[in-house]
Write an enzyme that holds these catalytic residues in place. Structure first.
Site, PDB file in Angstrom:
ATOM      1  N   ASP A  12       8.561   1.885  16.428  1.00 54.64           N
ATOM      2  CA  ASP A  12       7.820   2.812  15.570  1.00 54.64           C
ATOM      3  C   ASP A  12       7.080   3.865  16.390  1.00 54.64           C
ATOM      4  OD1 ASP A  12       7.018   3.781  13.116  1.00 54.64           O
ATOM      5  OD2 ASP A  12       5.224   2.536  13.024  1.00 54.64           O
ATOM      6  N   HIS A  29      13.057  11.078  16.988  1.00 48.56           N
ATOM      7  CA  HIS A  29      14.100  10.061  16.814  1.00 48.56           C
ATOM      8  C   HIS A  29      15.112  10.133  17.958  1.00 48.56           C
ATOM      9  CE1 HIS A  29      12.450   8.887  13.040  1.00 48.56           C
ATOM     10  NE2 HIS A  29      12.774   9.985  12.394  1.00 48.56           N
ATOM     11  N   LEU A 123      24.484 -10.822  25.715  1.00 55.36           N
ATOM     12  CA  LEU A 123      23.340 -10.407  24.898  1.00 55.36           C
ATOM     13  C   LEU A 123      23.819 -10.160  23.471  1.00 55.36           C
ATOM     14  CD1 LEU A 123      20.408  -9.325  24.453  1.00 55.36           C
ATOM     15  CD2 LEU A 123      21.257  -7.075  25.148  1.00 55.36           C
TER      16      LEU A 123
HETATM   17  C1  IPE Z   1       9.176   0.331  10.137  1.00 57.14           C
HETATM   18  O1  IPE Z   1       8.531   1.512  10.407  1.00 57.14           O
HETATM   19  C2  IPE Z   1      10.663   0.537  10.089  1.00 57.14           C
HETATM   20  C3  IPE Z   1      11.292   0.934  11.340  1.00 57.14           C
HETATM   21  C4  IPE Z   1      10.739   1.082  12.505  1.00 57.14           C
HETATM   22  C5  IPE Z   1      12.706   1.138  11.247  1.00 57.14           C
HETATM   23  P1  IPE Z   1       7.919   2.450   9.254  1.00 57.14           P
HETATM   24  O2  IPE Z   1       7.371   3.632   9.942  1.00 57.14           O
HETATM   25  O3  IPE Z   1       8.931   2.686   8.205  1.00 57.14           O
HETATM   26  O4  IPE Z   1       6.777   1.519   8.657  1.00 57.14           O
HETATM   27  P2  IPE Z   1       5.477   1.889   7.833  1.00 57.14           P
HETATM   28  O5  IPE Z   1       5.910   2.810   6.742  1.00 57.14           O
HETATM   29  O6  IPE Z   1       4.531   2.564   8.763  1.00 57.14           O
HETATM   30  O7  IPE Z   1       4.945   0.575   7.374  1.00 57.14           O
HETATM   31  C1  IPE Z   2      10.322   4.810  13.520  1.00 55.15           C
HETATM   32  O1  IPE Z   2       9.544   5.948  13.750  1.00 55.15           O
HETATM   33  C2  IPE Z   2      11.770   5.140  13.240  1.00 55.15           C
HETATM   34  C3  IPE Z   2      12.178   4.964  11.835  1.00 55.15           C
HETATM   35  C4  IPE Z   2      11.457   4.474  10.879  1.00 55.15           C
HETATM   36  C5  IPE Z   2      13.505   5.441  11.501  1.00 55.15           C
HETATM   37  P1  IPE Z   2       8.845   6.726  12.564  1.00 55.15           P
HETATM   38  O2  IPE Z   2       9.786   7.777  12.082  1.00 55.15           O
HETATM   39  O3  IPE Z   2       8.364   5.787  11.528  1.00 55.15           O
HETATM   40  O4  IPE Z   2       7.643   7.405  13.337  1.00 55.15           O
HETATM   41  P2  IPE Z   2       6.147   7.561  12.802  1.00 55.15           P
HETATM   42  O5  IPE Z   2       5.660   6.189  12.442  1.00 55.15           O
HETATM   43  O6  IPE Z   2       6.206   8.477  11.624  1.00 55.15           O
HETATM   44  O7  IPE Z   2       5.417   8.143  13.959  1.00 55.15           O
HETATM   45 MG    MG Z   3       6.620   4.764  11.337  1.00 53.57          MG
END
Ligand code: IPE
Ligand code: IPE
Ligand code: MG
Length: 250
Positions: A12, A29, A123
């Site tokens: 995240d 991303h 793995l």
């Molecule tokens: C969780 O992250 C899902 C992934 C990393 C794929 P999110 O960014 O979607 O989670 P919330 O919305 O902060 O809980």
């Molecule tokens: C996690 O990073 C990746 C996915 C959920 C696809 P985020 O896109 O949630 O990044 P933040 O949390 O908004 O910084």
């Molecule tokens: Mg996120």
């Protein structure tokens, strides 16, 4: 040092990483893809046998259409680019989650990536895409209900072991260590069933900033934890001095 057999990661913070640079979220991303490779390398080097990465949740479908579309392109490109190297390094790739929501091209690419790497054991790399922990448990419950309705199973036979056998990753040990980057202290519908006794570790580091030292910090913290699984400390780590005292009292 005790290593996790299975590491589960919520990757995240990509969007915030990009925002801090005043760039579109998608740049974050893309930068995150580099950290995925770093994490896989680390598991291979350390001899960790299973790695589960949360790449896209069942709730992430609700993000703006352009972000979802760009993420789908990124997944497709990453699979095309990385499959050869993963195959060469003995990595078995599997996808967990509801793939019926992906385009036919992406579904075909996922199936071919799995087939090409299926024989590997060094793995197990599990990628959770369109995955939700509640959805996983509901699907397992539905499959048991189908067996009951067809007369193949009696309701009394349903227990934790049987339900657990229908949950994603049932053939692998449950995660020993969970890592979430990005600073939020929550599970966000990741592996709800499988994380029952997993050690949780959180870092403020944003996913694209991941480096080997962060992973080592998590592994060191894990090695220092006492996992009690509901028992007492003395039961899981008998203290020789204490055992001596007990004998005297007896
Ligand atoms: C969780 O992250 C899902 C992934 C990393 C794929 P999110 O960014 O979607 O989670 P919330 O919305 O902060 O809980
Ligand atoms: C996690 O990073 C990746 C996915 C959920 C696809 P985020 O896109 O949630 O990044 P933040 O949390 O908004 O910084
Ligand atoms: Mg996120």
């Amino acid at each position: 040092m005790t290593l996790p057999r299975h590491l589960a990661v919520i990757m995240d913070g990509n969007g915030r990483w990009a925002s801090r640079r005043r760039r579109p979220r998608m740049i974050g991303h893309r930068a995150g893809a580099r950290a995925v490779n770093l994490c896989i390398d680390h598991c291979l080097e350390r001899g960790i046998g299973a790695l589960t990465l949360f790449a896209f949740s069942s709730e992430n479908w609700g993000r703006p259409e352009d972000e979802v579309g760009a993420l789908m392109k990124l997944f497709m490109g990453a699979m095309e680019r990385e499959v050869e190297e993963l195959d060469r390094r003995g990595v078995r790739v599997r996808f967990i989650g509801d793939r019926s929501r992906f385009s036919p091209a992406l579904q075909a690419r996922m199936a071919s990536t799995e087939a090409r790497t299926a024989q590997h054991r060094r793995l197990s790399l599990n990628i959770a895409v369109s995955y939700g922990g509640r959805q996983d448990i509901a699907a397992a419950a539905r499959s048991l209900a189908e067996d009951v309705a067809a007369g193949r199973l009696q309701p009394e036979q349903i227990d934790e072991t049987l339900l657990g056998s229908r949950i994603a990753l049932a053939d692998q040990p449950p995660p020993d260590l969970f890592i979430r980057t990005g600073g939020d202290l929550r599970i966000s519908n990741f592996l709800l069933w499988q994380l029952a006794y997993t050690e949780l570790w959180f870092t403020d580091t944003l996913w694209p900033d991941l480096d080997a030292s962060i992973l080592d910090q998590a592994l060191d913290a894990f090695a220092a934890r006492e996992r009690r699984f509901g028992l007492t400390g003395a039961q899981v780590t008998p203290d020789p001095a204490q055992a001596d005292t007990d004998t005297h009292i007896a």
